[in-house]
Design a protein around this motif. Sequence first.
Motif, PDB file in Angstrom:
ATOM      1  N   LEU A 141      -9.300 -12.802  -1.804  1.00 43.94           N
ATOM      2  CA  LEU A 141      -8.546 -11.890  -0.934  1.00 43.94           C
ATOM      3  C   LEU A 141      -7.722 -12.689   0.076  1.00 43.94           C
ATOM      4  O   LEU A 141      -7.675 -12.354   1.263  1.00 43.94           O
ATOM      5  CB  LEU A 141      -9.495 -10.920  -0.225  1.00 43.94           C
ATOM      6  N   THR A 142      -7.064 -13.706  -0.419  1.00 44.05           N
ATOM      7  CA  THR A 142      -6.329 -14.614   0.466  1.00 44.05           C
ATOM      8  C   THR A 142      -5.229 -13.916   1.253  1.00 44.05           C
ATOM      9  O   THR A 142      -5.038 -14.207   2.430  1.00 44.05           O
ATOM     10  CB  THR A 142      -5.740 -15.793  -0.324  1.00 44.05           C
ATOM     11  N   ASP A 143      -4.515 -12.987   0.644  1.00 46.39           N
ATOM     12  CA  ASP A 143      -3.438 -12.285   1.355  1.00 46.39           C
ATOM     13  C   ASP A 143      -3.977 -11.423   2.491  1.00 46.39           C
ATOM     14  O   ASP A 143      -3.356 -11.300   3.541  1.00 46.39           O
ATOM     15  CB  ASP A 143      -2.615 -11.412   0.404  1.00 46.39           C
ATOM     16  N   PHE A 144      -5.149 -10.825   2.293  1.00 43.87           N
ATOM     17  CA  PHE A 144      -5.739  -9.986   3.332  1.00 43.87           C
ATOM     18  C   PHE A 144      -6.229 -10.813   4.508  1.00 43.87           C
ATOM     19  O   PHE A 144      -6.236 -10.362   5.640  1.00 43.87           O
ATOM     20  CB  PHE A 144      -6.907  -9.168   2.783  1.00 43.87           C
ATOM     21  N   LEU A 145      -6.664 -12.036   4.219  1.00 44.94           N
ATOM     22  CA  LEU A 145      -7.251 -12.858   5.266  1.00 44.94           C
ATOM     23  C   LEU A 145      -6.253 -13.825   5.898  1.00 44.94           C
ATOM     24  O   LEU A 145      -6.572 -14.440   6.911  1.00 44.94           O
ATOM     25  CB  LEU A 145      -8.445 -13.636   4.713  1.00 44.94           C
TER      26      LEU A 145
END
Length: 99
Positions: A42-46
Amino acid sequence: MSTLLEDMMDALIRIFHHYSDKEGDRYKLSKGELKELLTSELTDFLSGQKDPVLVDKIMKDLDSNKDNKVDFNEFVILVAALTVVCNDFFKEWLKKEGF
């Protein structure tokens, strides 16, 4: 041949078990496993999150049975909640764009 939704359900199960199988209880995510899953999947969310205790907060919110682990049911709640937020964002974006 499976449907796209069936493939996505399979992917959720596989992703969960890819990370839950690394330490201790292979059917639950430890805090370390959850952190690895969140940062890897979930790199984009974090991205842009500077809160050093974010994983602790997420873990506390998800851990409904208070066993300091996240089981598959608790994990699905996270995925569903994020999906709802994304859908709401997308609807707002469409309105702004005049669609």
